[in-house]
Design a protein around this motif. Structure first.
Motif, short mmCIF file in Angstrom:
data_model
loop_
_atom_site.label_atom_id
_atom_site.label_comp_id
_atom_site.label_asym_id
_atom_site.label_seq_id
_atom_site.Cartn_x
_atom_site.Cartn_y
_atom_site.Cartn_z
N ASP A 40 -10.62 -1.32 10.79
CA ASP A 40 -10.37 -1.79 9.43
C ASP A 40 -11.54 -1.35 8.56
O ASP A 40 -12.63 -1.06 9.05
CB ASP A 40 -10.22 -3.31 9.40
CG ASP A 40 -9.52 -3.81 8.14
OD1 ASP A 40 -9.20 -2.98 7.27
OD2 ASP A 40 -9.30 -5.02 8.03
N ILE A 41 -11.29 -1.33 7.25
CA ILE A 41 -12.35 -1.02 6.29
C ILE A 41 -12.84 -2.32 5.67
O ILE A 41 -12.04 -3.16 5.24
CB ILE A 41 -11.86 -0.05 5.20
CG1 ILE A 41 -11.80 1.37 5.75
CG2 ILE A 41 -12.79 -0.07 4.00
CD1 ILE A 41 -11.55 2.42 4.70
N ASP A 71 -11.15 7.97 4.45
CA ASP A 71 -10.89 6.62 4.96
C ASP A 71 -10.41 5.69 3.84
O ASP A 71 -9.45 4.93 4.01
CB ASP A 71 -12.16 6.03 5.58
CG ASP A 71 -12.56 6.71 6.88
OD1 ASP A 71 -11.65 7.14 7.63
OD2 ASP A 71 -13.77 6.81 7.15
N ASP A 75 -6.84 3.90 3.50
CA ASP A 75 -6.76 2.44 3.41
C ASP A 75 -5.91 2.02 2.21
O ASP A 75 -5.09 1.09 2.30
CB ASP A 75 -8.17 1.85 3.30
CG ASP A 75 -8.16 0.34 3.24
OD1 ASP A 75 -7.64 -0.29 4.19
OD2 ASP A 75 -8.66 -0.23 2.25
N ASN A 78 -2.32 2.67 3.07
CA ASN A 78 -1.86 1.67 4.04
C ASN A 78 -1.49 0.36 3.36
O ASN A 78 -0.50 -0.29 3.73
CB ASN A 78 -2.94 1.42 5.10
CG ASN A 78 -3.08 2.57 6.08
OD1 ASN A 78 -2.26 3.49 6.09
ND2 ASN A 78 -4.11 2.52 6.89
N LYS A 79 -2.30 -0.06 2.39
CA LYS A 79 -2.02 -1.31 1.68
C LYS A 79 -0.70 -1.22 0.91
O LYS A 79 0.08 -2.17 0.86
CB LYS A 79 -3.18 -1.64 0.73
CG LYS A 79 -4.42 -2.17 1.44
CD LYS A 79 -5.51 -2.49 0.44
CE LYS A 79 -6.67 -3.22 1.10
NZ LYS A 79 -7.29 -2.47 2.20
N LEU A 109 -6.38 0.64 10.20
CA LEU A 109 -6.71 1.86 9.46
C LEU A 109 -5.98 3.08 10.02
O LEU A 109 -5.52 3.94 9.26
CB LEU A 109 -8.23 2.09 9.49
CG LEU A 109 -8.74 3.28 8.68
CD1 LEU A 109 -8.41 3.11 7.20
CD2 LEU A 109 -10.25 3.45 8.87
#
Length: 267
Positions: A40-41, A71, A75, A78-79, A109
């Protein structure tokens, strides 16, 4: 002394300590970490802190690397996709007549897993739902049933005090809260007054309970009969902050005493 750093995540209101793994990190840096549920970030909320070993809960997880532009872009995408997955999961659960209230979703991620959180008052057989979700998104699906307090923690909101919900802003654990705490603080047992946004007892009843318990130690109980310097009577009220209590000697004679004055309880 150990190097640690505090990191927050968009998927959770909580903050966690990680080992910087010898990386030169500073506050507001975006980093990639390995969590229990995948990569995860997160965002560094402090600079690197020196801490004694005995003050830490081991083992600490490590920061893998400073997040690259790739990255961060992944992210963000992905959201967006997890938000669409949440809408689809809600629609699919209705089609399958499942009593599930989906409240949150997030991808790891690398998109190896999709997590979906839901609230339900009963146990749900979601095997068919998970199968259809896996067929659509072609990744591992994990459905998590959470309680109403967890829902409030995830969703957030405004408490009766006018501030952000404690669970969504700084609380990391849910401590036990009992109706006796409300009684101990002389609060009216009105659900609209002592229940939070989640419908459960307010977490903040915990904050002052110990103080009330300490203050009440030297007081006689309300309703008890005691002997005073002015005669026998019944305790009808106490004022913790003024350190006084009222005693009804008879219907026309109510006196006020302080806890500094001695009394004898009549058994």
């Amino acid at each position: 002394m150990f190097d640690i750093i505090l990191i927050s995540f968009d998927s959770s209101p909580n903050k966690y300590y990680f080992s910087p793994n010898k990386l030169k990190l500073k506050k507001n840096d975006r980093v990639v970490v390995e969590k229990e549920n995948g990569t995860d970030i997160g965002t560094c909320k402090t600079n690197i802190i020196k801490e004694k070993r005995e003050n830490l809960a081991f083992p600490l997880k490590y920061v893998k690397r400073i997040a690259t532009e790739e990255d961060i872009a992944r992210d963000k995408k992905n959201k967006e996709e997890s938000a669409k997955a949440l809408i689809y999961a809600k629609k699919l659960s209705k089609q399958l007549h499942l009593k599930m209230n989906f409240i949150a979703s997030n991808y790891t991620l690398d998109k190896s897993q999709l997590y979906l959180s839901y609230v339900s008052e009963e146990r749900i057989d979601f095997r068919e739902l998970a199968k259809k979700l896996a067929q659509r998104y072609r990744t591992r699906i994990e459905l998590r049933q959470v309680g109403v307090r967890d829902k409030a923690k995830i969703m957030g909101g405004i408490g009766p005090c006018g501030l952000l919900l404690c669970c969504n802003s700084f609380l990391t654990d849910f401590n036990s809260v009992s109706i006796n705490m409300a009684k101990n603080q002389f609060l009216a047992l009105n659900p609209n007054k002592i229940n939070g946004a989640c419908g459960r007892l307010l977490c903040c009843l915990n904050y002052e309970d110990e103080v009330y318990r300490e203050l009440k130690q030297n007081f006689p109980k309300i309703g008890s009969k005691i002997k005073t310097s002015k005669g026998e009577g019944k305790v009808i009220s106490i004022n913790l902050f003024h350190q006084t209590y009222q005693v009804e000697i008879d219907k026309n004679n109510i006196i006020e005493e302080t806890v500094k004055e001695s009394y004898d309880t009549i058994k």
